[in-house]
Scaffold this active site. Structure first.
Site, PDB file in Angstrom:
ATOM      1  N   GLU A 169      41.174 -30.516  11.990  1.00 58.26           N
ATOM      2  CA  GLU A 169      41.877 -31.003  13.187  1.00 58.26           C
ATOM      3  C   GLU A 169      41.021 -31.070  14.462  1.00 58.26           C
ATOM      4  OE1 GLU A 169      45.478 -28.745  13.689  1.00 58.26           O
ATOM      5  OE2 GLU A 169      46.341 -29.471  11.816  1.00 58.26           O
ATOM      6  N   GLU A 277      48.217 -31.104   2.430  1.00 64.03           N
ATOM      7  CA  GLU A 277      49.290 -30.196   2.876  1.00 64.03           C
ATOM      8  C   GLU A 277      50.640 -30.898   2.742  1.00 64.03           C
ATOM      9  OE1 GLU A 277      48.397 -28.478   6.735  1.00 64.03           O
ATOM     10  OE2 GLU A 277      46.268 -28.325   6.268  1.00 64.03           O
TER      11      GLU A 277
HETATM   12  C1  XIL Z   1      50.322 -23.347   9.276  1.00 66.30           C
HETATM   13  C2  XIL Z   1      50.912 -22.350   8.329  1.00 66.30           C
HETATM   14  O1  XIL Z   1      51.730 -22.996   7.401  1.00 66.30           O
HETATM   15  C3  XIL Z   1      51.698 -21.329   9.077  1.00 66.30           C
HETATM   16  O2  XIL Z   1      52.155 -20.322   8.183  1.00 66.30           O
HETATM   17  C4  XIL Z   1      50.806 -20.740  10.161  1.00 66.30           C
HETATM   18  O3  XIL Z   1      51.471 -19.835  10.905  1.00 66.30           O
HETATM   19  C5  XIL Z   1      50.312 -21.836  11.083  1.00 66.30           C
HETATM   20  O4  XIL Z   1      49.597 -22.740  10.320  1.00 66.30           O
HETATM   21  N1  XIL Z   1      47.966 -27.792   9.715  1.00 66.30           N
HETATM   22  C6  XIL Z   1      47.119 -26.928   9.066  1.00 66.30           C
HETATM   23  C7  XIL Z   1      47.644 -25.676   8.514  1.00 66.30           C
HETATM   24  O5  XIL Z   1      45.945 -27.248   8.845  1.00 66.30           O
HETATM   25  O6  XIL Z   1      46.682 -24.655   8.546  1.00 66.30           O
HETATM   26  C8  XIL Z   1      48.894 -25.253   9.240  1.00 66.30           C
HETATM   27  O7  XIL Z   1      49.418 -24.138   8.568  1.00 66.30           O
HETATM   28  C9  XIL Z   1      49.895 -26.373   9.289  1.00 66.30           C
HETATM   29  C10 XIL Z   1      49.342 -27.542  10.031  1.00 66.30           C
END
Ligand code: XIL
Length: 365
Positions: A169, A277
């Site tokens: 990101e 994701e």
């Molecule tokens: C999120 C997790 O799911 C949560 O449990 C944590 O508190 C915050 O991060 N993009 C990403 C992930 O790359 O690492 C994020 O994960 C969600 C958005």
């Protein structure tokens, strides 16, 4: 032969068998028309059918605390990712210490269950530990410390963690470099710093596949162009990158054609692609009165199906994995972060396969 099974209050499942084939017709108990075509083998699980890895983001507490959760991970998935326990703020506990408890647990869990691990994530603006941020290092010290961190983490799991999101990101919506976090204030050329992070990871484990990961990539043409530009710069400088991840936290209402054309554009890089994701929101308007109706479950199943079909259409050497961000609706991060009424994953609260699971399965070749 016909059997009727009532699942919860919503469906009656009619299993029919003729000439050895099986099919399932989902009929809403209130009589609304509704149909899902099901693969002949209803028992096959995702990881058994897929020719690439099927990943899940997992949490140690759930693996240890809920045997059904652990069983579901082992049954359906061939790869795991730490949902948060391998992020920098969790591992890099102080300037002189690391906390390996959770990451070691996950790596051993994967080994014992014949799964791979995708590491997430070495550098993320949102996960520098407070002690590090407060130290206000200049760019030289900052980078020397990050280099040691990457070398230690990737080196510890050399040969055990087969792939890493090295950087996560970097770009804001539209493609400009993100303002949040400390990197933009410390480095004149953040992209150069990120490229060197890939070099440090490569040096620590030459066989690990190295990814850049971001969200909304296939929707946001500006961000995609910025990513492709970064890849070009990396190639010109000799910085190693093997793949790109798009998180795919999308909604049931996201335009299919936009997703597909964005994905094709991403594929034009020739790199490995990771749907990293995946979860599909259904309560897209965050409504307190939202009801996950039969029509919505079918729509979600169709969304999963076309995403998987789109992925399958990639050249075989660009397929890496599809990772769902969680295992069951019961523990999805979107409940809380998005809305308490959210049902984005493949298994329901009781670990039953949802139509979304079947949609995913049907999308696989
Ligand atoms: C999120 C997790 O799911 C949560 O449990 C944590 O508190 C915050 O991060 N993009 C990403 C992930 O790359 O690492 C994020 O994960 C969600 C958005």
């Amino acid at each position: 032969m016909k059997k009727q099974i009532i699942l919860g209050v919503l469906y009656v499942l009619l299993f029919t068998s003729c000439s050895g084939d099986e099919s399932i017709v989902l009929i809403n108990v209130d009589g609304a028309s509704n149909e899902v075509t099901v693969n002949p083998s209803t028992q096959i699980n995702l990881k058994e059918k897929a020719k690439f890895k099927i990943g899940a983001a997992v949490k140690v507490a759930d693996l240890q605390g809920d045997v059904n959760y652990s069983n579901a991970v082992r049954t359906h998935y061939s790869q795991i990712t730490a949902e948060y326990e391998m992020k920098m703020a969790n591992i890099w506990s102080s300037s002189t210490s690391y906390n390996w408890t959770s990451s070691d647990y996950l790596v051993n869990y994967a080994k014992n269950n014949n799964m791979e691990v995708h590491g997430h994530t070495l550098i993320w603006y949102n996960s520098f530990p407070d002690w590090f941020k407060n130290a206000k290092y200049d760019s030289i010290v900052f980078e020397s410390k990050v280099k040691i961190y990457i070398t230690d983490v990737v080196g510890r799991y050399k040969g055990k963690i087969k792939s890493w999101d090295v950087v996560n990101e970097v770009f804001a919506d539209g493609g400009a470099l993100r303002e949040e976090g400390i990197i933009k204030t410390v480095f004149k050329d953040p992209i150069g710093f990120y490229g060197r992070c890939f070099q440090y990871a490569r040096a620590a484990d030459p066989d690990a596949k190295l990814f850049y990961n971001d969200y909304s990539v296939v929707l946001d043409s500006g961000k995609r162009a910025a990513m492709k530009n970064m890849v070009k710069k990396f190639k010109a400088k000799g910085y190693p990158i093997d793949g790109l991840g798009d998180q795919f936290h999308y909604g049931n209402d996201t335009n299919k054609q936009t997703i597909i054309s964005g994905f094709l554009d991403l594929a034009s890089t020739g790199l490995l692609l990771h749907i990293s994701e995946l979860d599909i929101k259904v309560n897209v308007n965050k409504s307190d009165s939202y009801v996950f109706t039969d029509a919505e479950t079918q729509k979600q199943a169709a969304t999963y199906k076309y995403i998987v079909e789109m992925y399958e259409a990639l050249p075989v050497n660009q397929k890496f994995a599809i990772t769902t961000w969680g295992v069951t609706d019961k523990y999805t991060w979107l409940t809380g972060w998005w809305h308490p009424k959210e049902y984005p994953l493949l298994l329901d609260n009781n670990y039953n396969k949802k139509p979304a699971y079947q949609g995913f399965l049907n999308g696989l070749k």
